[in-house]
Enzyme design. Sequence first.
Site, PDB file in Angstrom:
ATOM      1  N   ARG A  39     -22.092  16.890   6.264  1.00  0.00           N
ATOM      2  CA  ARG A  39     -21.555  16.739   8.403  1.00  0.00           C
ATOM      3  C   ARG A  39     -20.080  17.896   7.677  1.00  0.00           C
ATOM      4  NH1 ARG A  39     -22.534  11.647   7.167  1.00  0.00           N
ATOM      5  NH2 ARG A  39     -20.272  10.962   6.229  1.00  0.00           N
ATOM      6  N   CYS A 128      -6.864   0.464  -5.953  1.00  0.00           N
ATOM      7  CA  CYS A 128      -5.605   0.358  -5.784  1.00  0.00           C
ATOM      8  C   CYS A 128      -4.987  -0.417  -5.618  1.00  0.00           C
ATOM      9  CB  CYS A 128      -5.067   1.458  -4.194  1.00  0.00           C
ATOM     10  SG  CYS A 128      -6.045   0.568  -2.868  1.00  0.00           S
ATOM     11  N   GLN A 155      -2.226  -4.869   2.338  1.00  0.00           N
ATOM     12  CA  GLN A 155      -2.306  -3.949   2.645  1.00  0.00           C
ATOM     13  C   GLN A 155      -2.683  -2.846   3.610  1.00  0.00           C
ATOM     14  OE1 GLN A 155      -5.289  -5.830  -0.870  1.00  0.00           O
ATOM     15  NE2 GLN A 155      -6.224  -4.039  -0.037  1.00  0.00           N
ATOM     16  N   SER A 158      -4.661   2.220   5.293  1.00  0.00           N
ATOM     17  CA  SER A 158      -4.749   4.263   4.842  1.00  0.00           C
ATOM     18  C   SER A 158      -5.777   3.354   3.785  1.00  0.00           C
ATOM     19  CB  SER A 158      -3.940   5.012   4.233  1.00  0.00           C
ATOM     20  OG  SER A 158      -3.221   3.751   3.236  1.00  0.00           O
ATOM     21  N   HIS A 241       0.783  -0.062  -0.399  1.00  0.00           N
ATOM     22  CA  HIS A 241       0.158  -1.807  -0.041  1.00  0.00           C
ATOM     23  C   HIS A 241       1.837  -2.294  -0.653  1.00  0.00           C
ATOM     24  CE1 HIS A 241      -3.170  -0.604   0.919  1.00  0.00           C
ATOM     25  NE2 HIS A 241      -4.135  -0.879  -0.440  1.00  0.00           N
TER      26      HIS A 241
END
Length: 336
Positions: A39, A128, A155, A158, A241
């Site tokens: 894509r 993360c 969190q 993103s 976060h």
Amino acid sequence: MLGKVAIVGVTGLVGGKVLEVLMDKRLGVRELVAMASHRSVGQSVCFQGSQVPVIEARPEAFRGVDLAFFCAGTGISRSLAPEAVKAGAVVVDKSNAFRMDPAVPLVVPEVNPEAMMNHRGIIASPNCSTIQMVVALKPLHDAATLTRVVVTTFQSVSGTGKDAVDELVIQSRQVLDGMTPSPLVYPHQIAFNLLPHIDSFDPQGYSGEEMKMVKETQKILGLPGLPIAATCVRVPVAVSHSESVLVETARPLGPAEARRVLSGSKSIVVLDDPASGIYPMPVEAAGKDEVFVGRIRQDLFQDNALHFWVVSDNLRKGAATNAVQIAEALLTKGLF
């Protein structure tokens, strides 16, 4: 020099951040191969002043690649990372595909760099939320030996991806305009709301994100029996976060000693003067590579228990920077 470097998922949030960090650190990249799904073919990315065309991530695309950052999800990593290794590349994978594989090192360079010494072509970078916590836990463990960890995370959206960031913006405008949002990315409205729901739930009621933090932390610290409890919450914040952490240690570790120990890490910034309004916040951590720690205080009832607050940019340190630091460590140790 890193040589010929591929970024798989270069058009996504994490892939774009890896590209950004590579340029910020001015590492020697002879050639960049920008990969994504079909894509994105036809797009291009800017790297070191040149436009690099995006090509489809396919096994043959890894010929001649020295290092490949995988930032495109678990399915892509499982199918293409072994192909990249067969082609001669070392893979740094940001997905959940190989993290708990006993044959694959799970690495945070400030915490367990020795784990990558015997890699077999793939090195996993942790979740993360795990990364920022273990960066703070390691010096405390070295100083006083961890016996228990309890963490609640806050969190940012993103962590889910670009669509979630867009949804937060759209829903916020809708709510302020008196409209009722229709959630698409999350199961419920995220604007002006909190969701104690990240990933699916197991029969015991723990979410996938919570179990990642438990298992990944135990593996990274080399403490398979360490008791860890996690509650993970999605909050209406775009980037960074935050975590509230309680640690119990084998010997009492007072706040003053903890501040000194944490300040000794080059990756940690201690911001801990709450009476003056100084403590870590997501908005100030955004765009930075450090892990910020504050609100360090003794438990009211246990001498060997300590509370603190940890904040870090989940796209920088929590994803891209940690991956690039792994590459830097590999280069320094001559491991690829």
